[in-house]
Design an enzyme around this catalytic site. Structure first.
Site, PDB file in Angstrom:
ATOM      1  N   LYS A 229       8.097  -1.967  -5.896  1.00  0.00           N
ATOM      2  CA  LYS A 229       8.704  -2.273  -4.595  1.00  0.00           C
ATOM      3  C   LYS A 229       8.176  -1.272  -3.591  1.00  0.00           C
ATOM      4  CE  LYS A 229      13.029  -3.339  -3.814  1.00  0.00           C
ATOM      5  NZ  LYS A 229      14.528  -3.262  -3.844  1.00  0.00           N
TER       6      LYS A 229
ATOM      7  N   SER B 219       5.698  -5.944  -4.350  1.00  0.00           N
ATOM      8  CA  SER B 219       6.375  -6.697  -3.287  1.00  0.00           C
ATOM      9  C   SER B 219       6.996  -5.715  -2.323  1.00  0.00           C
ATOM     10  CB  SER B 219       7.430  -7.634  -3.880  1.00  0.00           C
ATOM     11  OG  SER B 219       8.477  -6.902  -4.417  1.00  0.00           O
TER      12      SER B 219
END
EC number: 3.5.2.15
Lengths: 370, 370, 370, 370
Positions: free
Chosen positions: A165, A234
């Protein structure tokens, strides 16, 4: 000696706010909420900027887990790594995959070979002007190595999936950089997501020795031949540092699961999907291999940037009605779903420097026979 | 004795109005325009009501072929069967497949086994109130038998794909029925497309003995267990009768091609796709089978009406942003594209009574070694 | 004598999960959470079946209000009427409108004329087979009258907007009806939303004397000339009864607000919007009327079912890429936004029996000068 | 002395391939095909990269006009300026507007005031590296002046709408520039459309004295305060030069039409639309002004780049399901349609340097009483 035990379970959801499956497993004792390290989920939004199913799912999970962990929802969000990938196009089915880690029980003497292991690490907070550039690459590489250590993995060849992340830019952050006299990699919030994902993936590649460490800022989003075969990244607005989750196999794990991977060279690379299944002893669905069971598949998908797949033009990049990421997830999800025999697989879009252009990594976790 | 020679060629297109590939083959003598019997194409529109790429492609082809055939564009449209399926989601690639038929040349003595054959037939014009009902079913069944005769096929087992163009209702047509005191199957133009497709598919099933001939009006779109394993139907506003194209293998054909098929029981039925490839001597891509070459695959796809695929919920039917037909084509196109090694395959949506619910027929044409 | 005081405030939101605006007003004492009767909101989803922004917004509000009301989130959801309309296409801007009611303060002697009043009532729970039929119509009519009583409104002419939440059918509910030997109005969950909205709107029309009370089941969704000029209904899965919110003007209210309305006969009826503004003393933006201020506008929009607006064809109903409800909200939102001078207005889709076909009610609330 | 007569007629279309309305007028003698100078149309595609309704409409018109003009379809396309704007969202209705020009008849002595006039001009072909830069700006400015001369307009204040067709970059063109050692303004084909539109609009502004002539390359798409109040530009792949169509009023025209314009400062600027109507003697619909009749309205629309309209957040730029250009056309089309009383108006998206950010020009043509 086996020191840790890693569990992984896939739970179908009835909607982005549905936490009933996980709660049932906690209530029955099947999952100890204190052991939960990470949750990777597919939610049924559009996977784009205005996909609120991701934050809704995280909010619902944090609210539901809070009393069990005696924490506030905000504290739960900091303790557990939640990675929600929006977009269940085609046969893809909404679900979450819950990873737990605990001390190994007694009686692991009979466990043979390397087993599924998970490790986590965080980078320091980044300055906005560091995103999408060498600083983010270098810090990510360092964190990947730390997460490997946390997972008890020494050999890069034992790393099969690295989920990250990472932050993105907002107008406030861009302005803050400007106030310091610095320019950010891009002035577009949307564009910064790709930069951050790309640099993070390059960090994985550096850490694992897939590419040389001297990556320049100009390589990010441009040198498509530089990529990691196991990175999945992401970006999200809620953090300013990278969270790194390493999945691999380790001799220190007493897990009953095993992970393997392959690299899809394009969106129709059935051979790679079959190889990934095969790497953990599975075949094409219906899997006949005695005792072994598919748990989940993790893959990245994207529309080939050159506009064609094996010489035939695709129309994903010119479609003003459906974003190319939705097209790519639907197609790759169809292929993987067909070979896996289930649509409840984790296929995520946006694969900058994650596998070759138009392709991406595909990892498989299998449960071994008792 | 081999009396006919059937040719088939797949031609990539650069856009719905692109006829250059076909014109080049005509100019070079590779295709005699007088031999063209049917053109099946995939165009890059949305495949829905407002998909104008289909009529644009037909208009462009008719205009381009007209001088070669010394006919007006309108006459070309009546002479050749044009079936355009809109929607090239995911890896699907826009292309046309051109079928030609001519008298067999001398020297076909060495041809062994049944070979690709094509036959066509038309029903009479239907009254609007006959669409989607037993009259359309019975007349279609009759036409399928006529087309089998035209193709030199006696055994239903030699029929592998039946493509049908069928009418739909418009407000004018519904009113005309009403003026006669008759009600149509539905008063929705969009809904009538499904009725007409469904009844036409049932007609195929009746003709081939797949189901008993006593189908009632109430069975259409309701009795999902009644279906044909080889029917592929699409409705269009431009005609009031059914055009039937039968593809199969015949001992009277000297073609260098062969066709086979299987039935997908759901959208992730990789085994069926592999079986269809295998039925004409092909394997999973890259096809290693000596000498045999894939020409094209023809399949129907739809979102499972019960909302799930092998027990896992899909979200295709609840998506207000992308129609379920687009989702289904993308997913099934991804699977077939992956197994075939190319996205230039004909995957079409809307599979009422064409294969089981959520599934559909999949046919493969291969070129045999010289 | 003025017995109640009704407040209304429009609060912009930064996302479906954003409750900060309301919380700030509660913290500052501007709103007493105990006074909140209803919240009408526009959220930025697609407004369709898979729009999760509505439930996310309600969940976030309930969670945030719970500690202030010393209730659980579930209890908050039962106490306050939350109506979220998805879809902020075009210039429409996400926001919530909070309605409060309290006892009138002393010193209302100087208040002249009828003022904004709000009343609520519930029907009994419906059986699934009653939805979309005369039972729902009759019970709704009864509840509207009860809500008028609650609002202190005797004259139907003083009712200017009736917002209703109503149930829909699910497969479980349809089966339950079947088990009792009864058929539901439709077997489609999506279709049942229109039936329930339509019957509820007809109930309003009956209660207010806009139509005769003898409505037959067959009239629902068919007799388009039967409609209410002030009804706005939306169906949701979370309840089995109707919640009725009546907004009007009453002599018993000491509110500093006034409400009025008009009926748009089609989607481009600027005259009706201007008339609605004028009914509360406002003009076209920028409103110059001394002292009076626009609070919000509430309107329903739909694509004209006959496919044209004042003789010119529209394409909303044939668009496979964008649902007609999104088209209609965008267009009517553009018109109302332009005349109101703000996109923060409540324009909702799905207007069965709510205004004439292709049109809908438009209500305006203004703040009066001190 | 009145030397020319300019005609303008708006014709509704039943689909992108429908030419029947124009053919009927030609057959009846209402339009002499030799007089047709330009056709501006709204087609019902998505207005994006994969909108094929534009080229389909042009192909259909060229094929239909060819025999009347004794030209090939290709020659027709070069002779008449066809500008098709895709996207009829919301209430917008597909139609074409046909402009004709002929020598003035005798008996124009009674014509008073300046009347509708049209003029055309072409720039030279551009090099790819000139697009979106000062060369395109300067050449366009020159062509605008030439078109003004062609229209018999001397005073820039008499110019009310300048429609331009301009080129875009393709990968071939970008490579050709590279082979010459030159870089293009962008390497994205899609991005080049905005550059070309923007530079063309700035050329109009320079020609009309709206801005100083010393525009730098860096101003294009960046200096949002530089714009033309009457420019409407659209880029297409089929040409390498700019085609300029000037619409204004001239004393040399004997037309029975008049044109005027205003500038919308944002997407809800109803005052500007009313001012534009008023400038040609029309009011808000239904127009009561004696004898004057609305012919058509031409406007550009875009989503405000700063993400808000008059202080309220809009969601057009974050919607992954619907492109912002579709949102903007729907909203502005709703407003203009409402004030005009018809959805058959020309509202086009993509307004770089065409009006202020988030706004755009709006021009109105009225027919004067006999």
């Amino acid at each position: 000696m086996r020191t840790t035990s890693v569990g992984v379970v896939r739970i179908a959801t009835k909607g982005p706010g549905d936490v009933s499956g996980l709660m049932t497993m906690i209530d029955s004792g099947a999952i100890d909420p204190n052991d939960i390290l990470a949750v990777l989920g597919k939610t049924e939004g559009n996977g784009g900027v205005n996909d609120f199913t991701r934050e809704y799912a995280v909010a619902a999970l944090c609210t539901a887990l809070a009393p069990h962990l005696r924490l506030s929802p905000q504290e739960v969000e900091h303790r557990i790594a939640f990675v929600m990938s929006g977009g269940t196009e085609g046969v893809l089915s909404p679900h979450i995959t819950v990873f737990t880690r605990s001390r190994a029980d007694q009686g692991t003497a009979g466990v043979a070979g390397k087993r599924l292991s998970i490790g986590m690490a965080h980078t320091r907070d980044f300055l906005p002007e560091e995103l999408g550039r060498s600083a983010q690459i270098a810090e990510t590489a360092r964190a990947v190595k730390a997460a490997m250590g946390d997972a008890g993995i020494a050999d890069p060849a034992d790393v099969h999936f690295v989920q990250i992340k990472c932050p993105l830019l907002t107008s406030d952050r861009i302005e803050a950089a400007g106030a310091r006299g610095n320019k950010t990699a891009t002035t577009s919030a949307y564009g910064s997501m790709a930069y951050s994902r790309g640099a993070s993936a390059l960090g994985v590649a550096v850490a694992l020795g897939e590419i040389a460490p001297d990556i320049r800022d100009e390589d990010v989003l441009r040198s498509h031949d530089l990529f990691s075969s196991v990175a999945s990244t992401s970006s999200g607005i809620e953090l300013m540092h990278n969270v790194v989750i390493v999945l691999g196999n380790s001799a220190s794990s007493a897990s009953e699961f095993e992970i393997g991977h392959a690299v899809m060279t394009d969106a129709i690379d059935s051979a790679a999907v079959i190889a990934a299944l095969s790497s953990v002893g599975l075949g094409i669905a219906p899997q006949a291999t005695a005792g072994r069971e598919l748990v989940n598949i993790f893959a990245k998908a994207e529309a080939a940037p050159n506009g064609s797949v094996r010489g035939f033009r695709h129309t994903m990049l010119e479609d003003t009605d459906i974003s190319s990421t939705r097209h790519a997830r639907a197609a790759v999800g169809g292929l993987i779903g067909g070979l896996a025999g289930t649509g409840a697989v984790y296929v995520s879009g946006g694969a900058e420097h994650q596998g070759p252009p138009g392709g991406g990594p595909v990892a498989v976790i299998a449960r071994l026979p008792d």
